[in-house]
Design a protein around this motif. Structure first.
Motif, mmCIF file in Angstrom:
data_model
loop_
_atom_site.group_PDB
_atom_site.id
_atom_site.type_symbol
_atom_site.label_atom_id
_atom_site.label_comp_id
_atom_site.label_asym_id
_atom_site.label_seq_id
_atom_site.Cartn_x
_atom_site.Cartn_y
_atom_site.Cartn_z
ATOM 1 N N THR A 48 0.109 -1.468 -7.517
ATOM 2 C CA THR A 48 -0.132 -0.263 -8.281
ATOM 3 C C THR A 48 0.455 0.936 -7.530
ATOM 4 O O THR A 48 0.900 0.808 -6.388
ATOM 5 N N THR A 49 0.454 2.099 -8.162
ATOM 6 C CA THR A 49 0.976 3.294 -7.500
ATOM 7 C C THR A 49 0.202 3.564 -6.219
ATOM 8 O O THR A 49 -1.034 3.558 -6.225
ATOM 9 N N HIS A 100 -8.081 6.291 1.578
ATOM 10 C CA HIS A 100 -7.002 5.978 0.646
ATOM 11 C C HIS A 100 -6.874 4.464 0.521
ATOM 12 O O HIS A 100 -6.868 3.733 1.510
ATOM 13 N N SER A 109 -4.234 2.568 -0.770
ATOM 14 C CA SER A 109 -2.939 1.985 -0.436
ATOM 15 C C SER A 109 -2.004 3.074 0.079
ATOM 16 O O SER A 109 -1.906 4.154 -0.508
ATOM 17 N N THR A 155 5.556 1.061 -7.096
ATOM 18 C CA THR A 155 4.737 0.750 -8.263
ATOM 19 C C THR A 155 5.310 -0.445 -9.028
ATOM 20 O O THR A 155 4.565 -1.241 -9.619
ATOM 21 N N HIS A 177 2.949 12.882 -9.423
ATOM 22 C CA HIS A 177 1.750 12.089 -9.127
ATOM 23 C C HIS A 177 0.734 12.992 -8.429
ATOM 24 O O HIS A 177 0.574 12.920 -7.206
ATOM 25 N N HIS A 233 -2.322 12.951 -7.978
ATOM 26 C CA HIS A 233 -3.438 12.336 -7.277
ATOM 27 C C HIS A 233 -3.004 11.563 -6.021
ATOM 28 O O HIS A 233 -3.848 10.991 -5.328
ATOM 29 N N VAL A 234 -1.711 11.545 -5.743
ATOM 30 C CA VAL A 234 -1.200 10.868 -4.555
ATOM 31 C C VAL A 234 -1.145 11.865 -3.401
ATOM 32 O O VAL A 234 -0.460 12.888 -3.483
ATOM 33 N N GLU A 235 -1.872 11.582 -2.333
ATOM 34 C CA GLU A 235 -1.862 12.446 -1.157
ATOM 35 C C GLU A 235 -0.592 12.181 -0.331
ATOM 36 O O GLU A 235 -0.069 11.069 -0.312
ATOM 37 N N THR A 239 -1.836 5.290 -3.323
ATOM 38 C CA THR A 239 -2.739 6.443 -3.379
ATOM 39 C C THR A 239 -2.388 7.482 -2.323
ATOM 40 O O THR A 239 -2.897 8.602 -2.373
#
Length: 232
Positions: A2-3, A96, A98, A123, A38, A40-42, A5
């Motif tokens: 998945t994408t 996180h 991933s 992804t 994205h 929500h991706v740190e 995080t």
């Protein structure tokens, strides 16, 4: 997969006060693009300041979203590994799920879509992304530049490996035992190990990184040494 995080950008630096600002500025743009696509991706940058005797630390100090990792190994393989360790601690501490590890060099400038493309490929299920580099034309003689283009493909499916343009999952990194403590070619070694381990990988020409074509290398048998030999 998945994408991811979280994304950590790993940058080894040794006496790079002149070129490091442009490197970090370009990464900032790539991070902004990632956050736009994205949200929500740190993302965070980890600069391994390895045996620096110049103002590299001052360049990093005060930079938002950048962590300095100081060490005195004088070894790029150890420096990259130290930055990865710091990134892994950051991701674990922030819960996180991933983490994607994007790798470049302090004398290099990444394109704006560098991180968004890597995240898209992650992804899609790739454990390893191998990108291309192109030396700054102004740094090379015409003969050396011509020799470079003759020997290097910038297309998808290329056969080149450059530490200035790599990305992989932390799982892939752990599978092969991380970066070897090598003074040069640690990038080639880790990519070969990941391929041998049967991990999913892709060689892409979609995210070329511009890197210094300087003649004086920071490491023995490094990229500058290779470039110096092109015109001979």
């Amino acid at each position: 997969m998945t994408t991811p995080t979280a994304v950590a950008v790993v940058v080894p630096a040794r006496n790079e006060e002149a070129l490091l600002p442009a490197c970090l500025d370009a990464i900032d743009v790539a991070v902004e693009g990632l956050r736009a696509e994205h949200p929500h991706v740190e993302a965070r940058v980890f600069v391994a300041l390895d045996a620096c005797r110049d103002g590299s630390a001052a360049v990093v100090a005060g930079r938002s979203g950048v962590t300095a990792v100081e060490l005195y190994a004088g070894c790029v393989g150890i420096a990259r590994a130290a930055a990865v360790d710091a990134a892994s601690e950051w991701a674990a501490g922030s819960s996180h799920g991933s983490l994607w590890l994007a790798n470049t060099d302090a004398d290099s400038v990444v394109p704006p879509h560098w991180l968004t493309t890597q995240v898209r490929l992650a992804t899609a299920g790739f454990d390893l992304v191998v990108g291309t580099v192109r030396p700054l034309p102004a740094d090379l003689s015409p003969d050396a530049l011509a020799a470079w283009h003759e020997r290097h493909s910038t297309a998808d499916g290329h056969e080149h490996v450059h530490g200035a343009n790599l990305g992989f999952t932390t799982a892939a990194y752990a599978t092969v035992g991380g970066y070897a403590p090598l003074r040069a070619h640690e990038d080639v070694e880790i990519v070969a190990a990941m391929k041998e381990a049967g991990l999913g990988w892709i060689a892409t020409g979609a995210i070329p990184v511009t890197t210094s074509g300087r003649a004086v290398s920071r490491v023995t048998d490094g990229f500058a040494t290779y470039l110096e030999g092109l015109a001979t």
